[in-house]
Design a protein around this motif. Sequence first.
Motif, mmCIF file in Angstrom:
data_model
loop_
_atom_site.group_PDB
_atom_site.id
_atom_site.type_symbol
_atom_site.label_atom_id
_atom_site.label_comp_id
_atom_site.label_asym_id
_atom_site.label_seq_id
_atom_site.Cartn_x
_atom_site.Cartn_y
_atom_site.Cartn_z
ATOM 1 N N ASP A 10 7.188 -3.042 2.440
ATOM 2 C CA ASP A 10 6.169 -3.446 1.478
ATOM 3 C C ASP A 10 5.605 -4.759 2.011
ATOM 4 O OD1 ASP A 10 4.651 -4.455 -0.604
ATOM 5 O OD2 ASP A 10 6.108 -3.964 -2.159
ATOM 6 N N ASP B 2 -3.296 -7.360 -7.947
ATOM 7 C CA ASP B 2 -2.626 -6.322 -7.172
ATOM 8 C C ASP B 2 -3.333 -6.097 -5.835
ATOM 9 O OD1 ASP B 2 -0.692 -4.048 -6.939
ATOM 10 O OD2 ASP B 2 -2.549 -2.893 -6.971
ATOM 11 N N ARG C 279 3.663 -6.815 1.012
ATOM 12 C CA ARG C 279 3.518 -7.914 0.048
ATOM 13 C C ARG C 279 4.747 -8.804 0.041
ATOM 14 N NH1 ARG C 279 2.390 -4.356 -5.175
ATOM 15 N NH2 ARG C 279 4.285 -3.431 -4.270
ATOM 16 N N GLY D 225 -0.466 -9.566 1.858
ATOM 17 C CA GLY D 225 0.203 -8.663 2.787
ATOM 18 C C GLY D 225 -0.248 -8.860 4.220
ATOM 19 N N GLN E 32 -2.757 -9.125 -3.549
ATOM 20 C CA GLN E 32 -1.374 -9.160 -3.057
ATOM 21 C C GLN E 32 -1.209 -8.259 -1.844
ATOM 22 O OE1 GLN E 32 1.683 -10.703 -3.668
ATOM 23 N NE2 GLN E 32 0.416 -12.205 -4.725
ATOM 24 N N CYS E 33 -1.778 -7.072 -1.898
ATOM 25 C CA CYS E 33 -1.635 -6.145 -0.777
ATOM 26 C C CYS E 33 -2.543 -6.531 0.387
ATOM 27 C CB CYS E 33 -1.947 -4.719 -1.239
ATOM 28 S SG CYS E 33 -1.778 -3.491 0.090
#
Length: 268
Positions: A72, A120, A74, A128, A123-124
């Motif tokens: 993940d 969201d 993130r 990320g 964050q990615c």
Amino acid sequence: MAPPTLTPFQGRVIAVTGGSRGAGLALVRYLLERGARVSACATSEKNLAEAVAGIEKDMPDAKDRVMTTVVDIRKNDMVKAWIDATVAKWGKLDGAANVAARMHSKVYPIEDFAVEDLEDMLQCNVVGTFNCMQHELKAMKDGGSLVNVGSQVAKYAQPGMSAYMASKMAVVGLTRAAAFEAVARKIRVNVVCPGAIDTDMIKQPLMLPSGESFTCSEDSNFPALMKRFAKPDEIAAPIAFLLSDESKYVTKQEWYVDGGFYETSYVG
């Protein structure tokens, strides 16, 4: 420059995020076919297993040149563990491509878009990408190459796409800053900005505030000179070029591989 070869990535170690499907998987295969050792990550163990099964079927000789890890992006510690494991197995990176991204299905104006969905997305696509760049650059050999994947929305505005646009414009900013920071080590940093790619992401229904939905299609209303989606390998090839020695004088660039996209609306 070295003479042309069919295996320009022979012996090189390349990290690829989002490597289980779409353009990321196309890039993994492209690099393996040309001799690279590829460490691919994605969020789905099932998708990674299916990707490897396909690679082993089509390229049996590549079996020992691909490793996969569930990550993940993130989560900074997961990214670090993935890169550390790659270096432990094969040595320092020669290159990295950050393909993983998220696009929400909601095409909403800013006043109707939930801040949680924005967070969201950031964050990615932003945090990320930052996490990956941080550990990839630390683990990269001098003279290496890092390629991020942005989007044509970083240049051509689309109503209802504010969160996605903001995230991809941030990726362009990270790329520019990193190009300055990495040049002392002769590491090049560039960003490829695709248009619509023929993957599951572009085929998902997009929701409007009215409750109606629509799906992007390859027709006369598609906002690009070429009235079709890109095939995943048509995005993989430009990324691979920027990872290769053939682009040694290219850094801090935004390459729009978008079929001649122009500023208009999907919604018509």
